[in-house]
Motif scaffolding. Structure first.
Motif, PDB file in Angstrom:
ATOM      1  N   THR A   6       0.856  -1.188   0.000  1.00  0.00           N
ATOM      2  CA  THR A   6       0.000   0.000   0.000  1.00  0.00           C
ATOM      3  C   THR A   6       0.890   1.236   0.000  1.00  0.00           C
ATOM      4  N   ASP A  15      -4.059   6.443  -0.605  1.00  0.00           N
ATOM      5  CA  ASP A  15      -3.274   5.223  -0.483  1.00  0.00           C
ATOM      6  C   ASP A  15      -4.002   4.091  -1.193  1.00  0.00           C
ATOM      7  N   THR A  16      -3.298   3.419  -2.085  1.00  0.00           N
ATOM      8  CA  THR A  16      -3.877   2.299  -2.827  1.00  0.00           C
ATOM      9  C   THR A  16      -2.879   1.156  -2.854  1.00  0.00           C
ATOM     10  N   ASP A  17      -3.344   0.005  -3.289  1.00  0.00           N
ATOM     11  CA  ASP A  17      -2.461  -1.150  -3.416  1.00  0.00           C
ATOM     12  C   ASP A  17      -1.636  -1.021  -4.695  1.00  0.00           C
TER      13      ASP A  17
END
Length: 63
Positions: A6, A15-17
């Motif tokens: 993340t 926030d992202t993967d």
């Protein structure tokens, strides 16, 4: 694709993967980790860390 992490995505704004795609650029030939990561939502690519790249010497100065 291998690892998942993340991270803050500059395109998504949150926030992202991110996942690390299989390296096709030779970054892992010497056993190093590939510095490239891709957002699983939008596909934005990030380069994280340092990767040594040989470069030509620009010049040599004599003292």
């Amino acid at each position: 694709m291998s690892d998942l992490q993340t991270l803050p995505c500059p395109t998504c704004g949150e926030d992202t993967d991110f996942e690390q795609p299989t390296c096709t650029d030779g970054h892992t030939a010497d056993g190093s980790a590939c510095p490239e990561w891709a957002c699983t939502d939008c596909g934005t690519a990030l380069v994280i860390g340092w990767s040594a790249t040989p470069r030509a010497e620009l010049g040599h100065r004599a003292a």
